[in-house]
Scaffold this motif. Structure first.
Motif, PDB file in Angstrom:
ATOM      1  N   PHE A  31       9.790 -19.437 -57.670  1.00 53.81           N
ATOM      2  CA  PHE A  31      11.223 -20.197 -56.589  1.00 53.81           C
ATOM      3  C   PHE A  31      10.333 -20.872 -55.688  1.00 53.81           C
ATOM      4  O   PHE A  31       9.342 -20.433 -54.909  1.00 53.81           O
ATOM      5  N   CYS A  32      10.913 -22.079 -55.457  1.00 52.15           N
ATOM      6  CA  CYS A  32      10.625 -22.784 -54.673  1.00 52.15           C
ATOM      7  C   CYS A  32      10.602 -22.539 -52.950  1.00 52.15           C
ATOM      8  O   CYS A  32       8.680 -22.929 -52.089  1.00 52.15           O
ATOM      9  N   ARG A  33      10.291 -21.050 -52.217  1.00 48.93           N
ATOM     10  CA  ARG A  33      10.414 -20.351 -51.387  1.00 48.93           C
ATOM     11  C   ARG A  33       9.461 -20.338 -50.618  1.00 48.93           C
ATOM     12  O   ARG A  33       8.801 -20.126 -50.870  1.00 48.93           O
ATOM     13  N   SER A  34       8.978 -19.796 -52.194  1.00 50.06           N
ATOM     14  CA  SER A  34       7.313 -18.660 -51.820  1.00 50.06           C
ATOM     15  C   SER A  34       5.876 -20.043 -52.074  1.00 50.06           C
ATOM     16  O   SER A  34       5.097 -19.432 -52.238  1.00 50.06           O
ATOM     17  N   VAL A  35       6.049 -21.373 -52.272  1.00 48.15           N
ATOM     18  CA  VAL A  35       5.207 -22.470 -52.471  1.00 48.15           C
ATOM     19  C   VAL A  35       4.446 -22.000 -51.317  1.00 48.15           C
ATOM     20  O   VAL A  35       4.986 -22.294 -50.094  1.00 48.15           O
ATOM     21  N   GLY A  36       2.646 -22.040 -51.234  1.00 50.52           N
ATOM     22  CA  GLY A  36       2.475 -21.670 -49.867  1.00 50.52           C
ATOM     23  C   GLY A  36       2.317 -20.953 -48.922  1.00 50.52           C
ATOM     24  O   GLY A  36       1.338 -19.977 -48.534  1.00 50.52           O
ATOM     25  N   VAL A  37       3.221 -19.907 -49.579  1.00 48.40           N
ATOM     26  CA  VAL A  37       2.880 -18.431 -48.838  1.00 48.40           C
ATOM     27  C   VAL A  37       2.288 -17.649 -49.441  1.00 48.40           C
ATOM     28  O   VAL A  37       1.775 -16.958 -50.345  1.00 48.40           O
TER      29      VAL A  37
END
Length: 241
Positions: free
Chosen positions: A198-204
């Motif tokens: 899911f996009c909100r996990s990108v870079g986490v």
């Protein structure tokens, strides 16, 4: 101390039923998070939710630069047996993609013995079509880390430290720490990835970086620590191919 990374090369889009963001949403999220680059690396055809080969062949329609973000075209290959076989053609990998990740998934091949997994990883180490070894800390696919990690290094593979492992495969955390220690011992490069579905996990990368920093892991061994190191890896990879 490693505080911020330049890129996230392990992301999945909604071509898979178990991922929920578009390519553009992934790219936008990477920009919002302050990354300089992102890679699209969907599951390959042997996975029940995998994309067809045509998806990977046509990734070239995505521009290399979108809204100031460098976009790399990748694939998460599946090991389809314990001989290390993978599920995309050499032509697609060599001529249509920037990089590959190779991983075990129990939807494709149920876990075997430690020796089975070790054999598969040793074959992967020798396979020039495999660039990154994906989430190999997974507890269900343990292997002889001391035997295999040096072979990854000798054959130019990068070992992934997968943020998702710390959330969905929590029993694997100790294995990830062992793998990271051995990568330090043998100077094997790693790449830190979100494995975002899911996009909100990108870079986490919070848990992965915390683990690496607790070991005083050298930043120079983290391929995506900055764009210079990442671009150097891509350049070297093209030369050795």
């Amino acid at each position: 101390m490693i505080k911020h990374l330049a890129a996230d090369l392990h992301t999945h889009t909604d071509i898979s039923r178990h991922a929920y963001s578009t390519v553009y949403e992934i790219i936008t999220a990477a920009k919002d998070f302050g990354l300089m680059a992102v890679g699209i690396s969907n599951h390959c055809p042997a996975h029940p939710d995998g994309a067809p080969e045509g998806h990977f062949r046509n990734l070239r329609v995505i521009p290399e630069w979108v809204d100031g973000i460098r976009v790399y075209r990748g694939a998460e290959l599946n090991f389809t047996d314990f001989e290390g076989e993978i599920d995309l053609s050499p032509d697609t990998i060599m001529n249509r993609l920037d990089y590959t990740i190779a991983s075990f998934h129990d939807d494709v091949i149920p876990p075997g013995s430690v020796e089975d997994h070790t054999r598969a990883y040793l074959h992967a180490a020798e396979n020039p079509l495999v660039d990154i070894i994906g989430h190999s800390g997974t507890a269900r696919y343990e292997y002889d880390y001391e035997r295999v990690i040096p072979e990854f290094g000798k054959n130019g593979k990068v070992v992934e430290i997968n943020e998702g492992t710390f959330h969905v495969r929590k029993s694997s955390a100790d294995n990830c720490r062992t793998i990271a220690r051995l990568c330090m011992k043998y100077s094997v490069p790693v790449i830190v990835s979100s494995d975002a579905h899911f996009c909100r996990s990108v870079g986490v990368f919070e848990e992965a970086l915390s683990m690496l920093n607790s070991l005083d892991f050298p930043e120079e061994l983290v391929v995506n620590a900055d764009m210079k190191q990442l671009e150097s890896w891509f350049l070297h990879k093209r030369r050795v191919q």
